[in-house]
Design a protein around this motif. Structure first.
Motif, PDB file in Angstrom:
ATOM      1  N   UNK A  35       0.393   9.241   5.034  1.00 10.62           N
ATOM      2  CA  UNK A  35       1.602   8.576   4.542  1.00 10.62           C
ATOM      3  C   UNK A  35       2.807   9.286   5.137  1.00 10.62           C
ATOM      4  N   UNK A  36       3.692   8.478   5.735  1.00 10.97           N
ATOM      5  CA  UNK A  36       4.904   9.031   6.326  1.00 10.97           C
ATOM      6  C   UNK A  36       6.119   8.435   5.627  1.00 10.97           C
ATOM      7  N   UNK A  55       1.062   0.910  11.594  1.00 12.86           N
ATOM      8  CA  UNK A  55       2.002   1.309  10.551  1.00 12.86           C
ATOM      9  C   UNK A  55       2.114   0.173   9.527  1.00 12.86           C
ATOM     10  N   UNK A  56       1.695   0.429   8.302  1.00 17.24           N
ATOM     11  CA  UNK A  56       1.810  -0.552   7.225  1.00 17.24           C
ATOM     12  C   UNK A  56       2.946  -0.117   6.300  1.00 17.24           C
ATOM     13  N   UNK A  82       3.173  -8.220   5.810  1.00 13.99           N
ATOM     14  CA  UNK A  82       1.764  -8.255   5.436  1.00 13.99           C
ATOM     15  C   UNK A  82       0.842  -7.809   6.567  1.00 13.99           C
ATOM     16  N   UNK A  83       1.371  -7.700   7.782  1.00 10.81           N
ATOM     17  CA  UNK A  83       0.622  -7.147   8.907  1.00 10.81           C
ATOM     18  C   UNK A  83       1.233  -5.799   9.277  1.00 10.81           C
ATOM     19  N   UNK A  84       0.513  -5.044  10.109  1.00 12.54           N
ATOM     20  CA  UNK A  84       1.081  -3.801  10.617  1.00 12.54           C
ATOM     21  C   UNK A  84       2.379  -4.102  11.354  1.00 12.54           C
ATOM     22  N   UNK A  85       3.356  -3.228  11.225  1.00 11.69           N
ATOM     23  CA  UNK A  85       4.669  -3.438  11.834  1.00 11.69           C
ATOM     24  C   UNK A  85       4.571  -3.314  13.355  1.00 11.69           C
ATOM     25  N   UNK A 105      -0.119   5.095   7.704  1.00 13.08           N
ATOM     26  CA  UNK A 105      -0.348   5.151   9.155  1.00 13.08           C
ATOM     27  C   UNK A 105      -1.819   5.461   9.395  1.00 13.08           C
ATOM     28  N   UNK A 106      -2.470   4.601  10.159  1.00 13.43           N
ATOM     29  CA  UNK A 106      -3.906   4.732  10.393  1.00 13.43           C
ATOM     30  C   UNK A 106      -4.198   4.540  11.877  1.00 13.43           C
TER      31      UNK A 106
END
Length: 416
Positions: A35-36, A55-56, A82-85, A105-106
């Motif tokens: 988490x950032x 990045x969500x 709703x999707x990754x940025x 962040x994954x």
């Protein structure tokens, strides 16, 4: 810092494709994720970067800035979040925090591995959204994972179109220079001369060679028409079943392009040939999806899932293709937002994206594909074509009156 119990599984299920993972997989993801937090004004992602991360947006709001300066604000919890940025890589946007933000962040490789083994069903899935078989599900997840990891090639612009566009954009290019580039391709030469003698561009005398055709049409129109004719070659596949899908894409592109031409000619200052080309390119992002499907023979047995993949991916991929081809920002905008009925362009005057949206809506209506279509007055693009004062009935009457024009355009784009 590492994220563990701080993240609610229910919150993660709001994100796509995290909603395909089981509870156990989400726990694994949480323990592998980070988490950032970011303060307002801090740059999160840089355009052109390849970092291999998703990045969500959990909290806050960010601003996405495209290469043309266009800006979009995305707020946590909204449909856009709703999707990754800015998920495609290389990144197509600069992303900056405009509020205090939190991100999950994954690594894409970690998420892709989880998606490959995701279960068929879980309790939060909506009815009817699951695939028919476990095999279908695994294939599509693998397909998405490869696309997200950039294991898919974008098509190249046909050589003759690239040369003519570059020459037409140079101030020191002559008619002879452009004509020479076209005559190197006999098939393109024949198409351009035929177009010049068609009812759309016919003059007092018949044109018999490429030089005279370029003189009559002018450099700008020649450039657009050569690109239009070259685009048919992009919609090709070596696989017979996929070629059928390519042909269907081309028919749709041809219809939308012809409608956009007529609408541009009727009541906008947009060059009709530009509108025609934008219409032809509106679904080009589906082409790499189909090409990549050649590596997944079993996926071809699930046409509905293949169509779903194209629908979900074609906008971002189409915009990436046109940026790679160095098309003007107005074309990129039309590819990125042409399938969004509720998109409203920030420019004052009608743009290519407005014509593509309205033309797509008409194409769907003409094909009796009315399910899920909005009311005309709900579509901002209709309001923006102000000179037409469009309503559903007026718009249909206008296109009915232009039937001959539409037929001429369809004939021009038909194989010869």
């Amino acid at each position: 810092m590492t994220v563990r119990e701080n993240v609610d599984l229910r919150q993660l299920r709001a994100f796509h494709p995290l909603n395909r993972l089981s509870d156990d997989q989400l726990v694994v993801l949480i323990n592998r994720a980070e988490r950032r937090v970011s303060r307002p004004g801090q740059k999160i992602l840089e355009r052109g970067a390849r970092d291999g991360m998703d990045f969500f947006l959990l909290k806050g709001a960010v601003e996405l800035t495209a290469g043309d300066g266009r800006q979009t604000t995305v707020t946590a919890g909204s449909e856009q979040a709703m999707n990754a940025i800015a998920r495609l890589q290389p990144r197509m946007f600069d992303v900056t925090a405009v509020q205090p933000c939190q991100f999950l962040v994954i690594e894409q490789s970690v998420l892709n591995n989880l998606l490959r083994s995701a279960p068929l069903e879980h309790s939060d899935d909506k009815a009817g959204e699951d695939m028919d078989t476990d095999e279908d599900h695994r294939l599509l997840m693998e397909f998405y994972a490869e696309l997200k990891s950039n294991q898919v090639s974008l098509p190249s612009m046909p050589d003759v179109a690239w040369k003519v566009r570059r020459l037409a954009d140079r101030e020191d290019s002559s008619v002879e220079d452009i004509g020479k580039a076209i005559t190197a391709d006999p098939a393109m030469s024949a198409k351009l001369v035929r177009a010049c003698n068609s009812a759309l561009y016919r003059g007092y005398s018949e044109v018999r060679n490429v030089h005279d055709a370029v003189v009559r049409l002018g450099g700008r129109t020649t450039r657009q028409l050569v690109t239009v004719f070259a685009m048919r070659e992009v919609f090709r596949s070596r696989h017979p079943e996929l070629q059928k899908a390519m042909d269907e894409l081309w028919r749709e592109a041809r219809t939308v392009g012809a409608l956009a031409y007529v609408l541009a000619e009727s009541a906008t200052r947009v060059a009709p040939e530009e509108a025609l080309l934008a219409g032809l390119l509106h679904n080009i992002g589906a082409v790499p999806v189909l090409v990549h499907a050649e590596h997944h023979p079993a996926l071809l047995a699930s046409p509905a899932e293949l169509r779903r993949a194209m629908a979900e991916l074609q906008s971002d991929i189409g915009a990436a293709i046109l940026e790679t081809w160095r098309f003007p920002d107005t074309f990129v905008e039309a590819a990125r937002h042409g399938d969004d009925w509720f998109y409203e362009c920030a420019k004052d005057k009608p743009q290519l994206v407005d014509l593509v949206i309205v033309s797509r809506l008409h194409a769907r209506i003409s094909a009796d594909q009315n399910e899920g279509l909005p009311e005309f007055e709900q579509v901002p693009a209709y309001r923006r074509l102000g000179a037409l004062e469009l309503s559903a009935s007026r718009s249909l009457k206008l296109l009915s009156a232009a039937r001959e024009r539409l037929d001429q355009l369809q004939d021009l784009l038909s194989p010869r």
